[in-house]
Design a protein around this motif. Structure first.
Motif, PDB file in Angstrom:
ATOM      1  N   LEU A 341       0.831  -1.196   0.000  1.00 43.33           N
ATOM      2  CA  LEU A 341       0.000   0.000   0.000  1.00 43.33           C
ATOM      3  C   LEU A 341       0.868   1.251   0.000  1.00 43.33           C
ATOM      4  N   GLU A 343       0.481   3.866   1.787  1.00 44.35           N
ATOM      5  CA  GLU A 343       0.734   4.212   3.183  1.00 44.35           C
ATOM      6  C   GLU A 343      -0.006   3.229   4.078  1.00 44.35           C
ATOM      7  N   THR A 345      -2.427   1.744   6.735  1.00 43.77           N
ATOM      8  CA  THR A 345      -3.779   2.200   7.043  1.00 43.77           C
ATOM      9  C   THR A 345      -4.618   1.096   7.669  1.00 43.77           C
ATOM     10  N   SER A 347      -8.040   2.035   7.342  1.00 44.87           N
ATOM     11  CA  SER A 347      -9.261   2.634   6.806  1.00 44.87           C
ATOM     12  C   SER A 347     -10.059   1.620   6.002  1.00 44.87           C
ATOM     13  N   ALA A 349     -12.432   2.308   3.900  1.00 41.54           N
ATOM     14  CA  ALA A 349     -12.567   2.803   2.524  1.00 41.54           C
ATOM     15  C   ALA A 349     -11.306   2.531   1.711  1.00 41.54           C
ATOM     16  N   ALA A 350     -10.130   2.795   2.318  1.00 46.44           N
ATOM     17  CA  ALA A 350      -8.884   2.588   1.587  1.00 46.44           C
ATOM     18  C   ALA A 350      -8.631   1.116   1.314  1.00 46.44           C
ATOM     19  N   LEU A 351      -8.883   0.266   2.304  1.00 48.81           N
ATOM     20  CA  LEU A 351      -8.656  -1.164   2.116  1.00 48.81           C
ATOM     21  C   LEU A 351      -9.639  -1.760   1.118  1.00 48.81           C
ATOM     22  N   ALA A 353     -11.076  -0.212  -1.396  1.00 45.69           N
ATOM     23  CA  ALA A 353     -10.660   0.218  -2.732  1.00 45.69           C
ATOM     24  C   ALA A 353      -9.459  -0.583  -3.224  1.00 45.69           C
ATOM     25  N   ALA A 354      -8.496  -0.827  -2.333  1.00 52.88           N
ATOM     26  CA  ALA A 354      -7.298  -1.562  -2.732  1.00 52.88           C
ATOM     27  C   ALA A 354      -7.623  -3.013  -3.084  1.00 52.88           C
ATOM     28  N   SER A 391      -2.023  12.721   3.858  1.00 53.02           N
ATOM     29  CA  SER A 391      -2.777  12.183   4.988  1.00 53.02           C
ATOM     30  C   SER A 391      -3.824  13.176   5.469  1.00 53.02           C
ATOM     31  N   ASP A 396      -9.310  10.417   9.294  1.00 56.53           N
ATOM     32  CA  ASP A 396      -8.903   9.112   9.780  1.00 56.53           C
ATOM     33  C   ASP A 396      -9.403   8.885  11.212  1.00 56.53           C
ATOM     34  N   GLU A 399     -13.179   8.204  11.161  1.00 54.65           N
ATOM     35  CA  GLU A 399     -13.513   6.861  10.691  1.00 54.65           C
ATOM     36  C   GLU A 399     -13.228   5.821  11.765  1.00 54.65           C
TER      37      GLU A 399
END
Length: 442
Positions: A341, A343, A345, A347, A349-351, A353-354, A391, A396, A399
């Motif tokens: 990744l 960065e 995380t 999150s 939402a970030a996970l 999406a990844a 960031s 963050d 959430e």
């Protein structure tokens, strides 16, 4: 001084618990542990010793039980089995310190009994007999035991020689190992040697542990790399690892993951719904533990292909052992990849999406899916995260606060008390799995 280890296994554990709870003798009552709602193709998680006496194989599928055998089917109750396992472990603690016990599985433990032989004035076999009798007398569960001068020999004594002993107790030292185990076949009965390793050893001309002992060490290193050291030691009945080393072990890297086998063939879009649910849960677990991840991994297993008339394609190579029949090797049967990744995380939402981007990249949309596994790695405490120019600490924090509130609701009112809309889609599995333990009903 030679050390003495016991490896104690609770025989036909799940089935024995069900028989005892019904007031029946596992050696007389015919019972299988399987979920009838999953149809006749479901695997029997355990069968009672009375069923084994009739030639029924452990971990068979329900339809493989011969016609004409009357038996009772018990729905798996994983929480109950965990309770009984903990109760039996507590009984071991009447004899031994927890520092001398390693819990290998829900029904199996290793015990270093070396310092207790003088204390109790018993030989290793006498102590094993006392423990097996104690478990049977106090719980109704039958136990078997292996005795060895190291952990590996105790495990092999349990798996191989105890099965042929009238008192269900096997005993091995390095010399007896050479006499009894070197010629033993199949080699897959030996701990740590699965069908894949057995096939590679057979190509080198070794079909039993005696054959492995005769192979050139350099040839083994060329074929297996650093794992050859384990094979070489075990071929000679050597295992340097001690109980203290097991308890002192700390992995260099940490990861978390989850996986599930789907109950039917899922389409590309349906499996993506399941993936979303799994990522949601993993993100909540990261926040709950105060961790962030810097790496993700995804594996998606495809269903077996079928011909135009519905017939299965070329039958895969299978291996049948004590724990059922499985496919040998899975090359070409799935898609897997991992990504670092940008960065670290936790999150959601970030996970999400990844993982969805990785899913879209590696999975064939034209093939049906039967297995999904995800993992996150490079875990570190969230307070060690380095901020970047991109960031957003405020977002963050918000959430994470929401995630912690969600976890608090779930702990108090149950995992299904608060769900995302995704879990109400027809293909979702989250609501049902939240009511299960280890993939089975509580």
């Amino acid at each position: 001084m030679d050390r003495a280890y016991l490896c104690i296994d609770l025989k036909c554990f799940y089935a024995s618990v069900e028989c005892v709870d019904r007031g029946r003798d596992p050696f007389e009552h015919r019972l299988v542990v399987a979920d009838p709602s999953r149809g006749r193709k479901t695997i029997c998680l355990a069968i009672s010793p009375a069923m084994k006496e009739l030639g029924v194989r452990n971990r068979c599928r329900v339809f493989e039980i011969p016609d004409g055998i009357d038996y009772e089917m018990a729905r798996p109750r994983m929480r109950r089995y965990m309770e009984v396992s903990a109760d039996i472990y507590a009984r071991y603690l009447r004899y031994f310190s927890p520092e001398d016990i390693h819990v290998y599985s829900v029904d199996e433990v290793f015990i270093d009994v070396t310092p207790y032989l003088a204390l109790y004035g018993k030989t290793p076999r006498e102590l094993a007999v006392e423990l097996v009798d104690m478990v049977r007398r106090e719980t109704g569960i039958c136990a078997t035991a292996g005795i060895g001068t190291n952990l590996f020999l105790a495990k092999v004594a349990l798996d191989v020689t105890a099965k042929h002993a009238p008192d269900n107790i096997g005993e091995l030292d390095e010399e007896r190992y050479k006499c009894l185990i070197w010629p033993h076949r199949p080699i897959t009965d030996i701990w740590g040697i699965g069908p894949g390793i057995a096939r590679r050893l057979a190509q080198m001309g070794a079909h039993d542990m005696g054959g492995v002992a005769l192979l050139s060490e350099q040839a083994l290193y060329d074929e297996f790399g650093v794992n050859a050291e384990l094979l070489i030691d075990h071929a000679w009945g050597v295992e340097p690892c001690t109980m203290a080393q097991i308890h002192a072990y700390r992995p260099k890297a940490h990861s978390m993951g989850s996986g599930q086998v789907l109950m039917r063939d899922y389409s590309f879009e349906e499996a993506r719904v399941v993936l979303r649910e799994m990522v949601d849960n993993l993100a909540l677990e990261l926040v709950d533990k105060g961790l962030v991840c810097g790496h993700i991994a995804l594996f998606v297993g495809y269903a077996h292909e079928r011909g135009p008339a519905g017939e299965k394609g070329a039958a895969p190579e299978t291996f049948t052992g004590e724990h059922g029949t499985r496919v040998v090797g899975r090359r070409g049967e799935g898609a897997n990849a991992s990504r670092k990744l940008a960065e670290a995380t936790s999150s959601r939402a970030a996970l999400t999406a990844a993982f969805l981007a990785l899913y879209a990249e590696i999975v064939d949309p034209n093939r049906a899916v039967r297995r999904v596994n995800i993992a996150v790695g490079e875990l570190v405490p969230e307070e060690y995260v380095e901020l970047t120019l991109f960031s957003d600490p405020a977002a963050d924090t918000a959430e994470k606060s929401l995630a912690r509130a969600e976890m608090a609701v779930k702990r108090r009112f149950g995992k299904n008390a608060l769900l995302r809309g995704t879990s109400y889609r027809p293909a979702a599995t989250g609501r049902e799995r939240n009511e299960q333990v280890g993939g089975h009903h509580e």
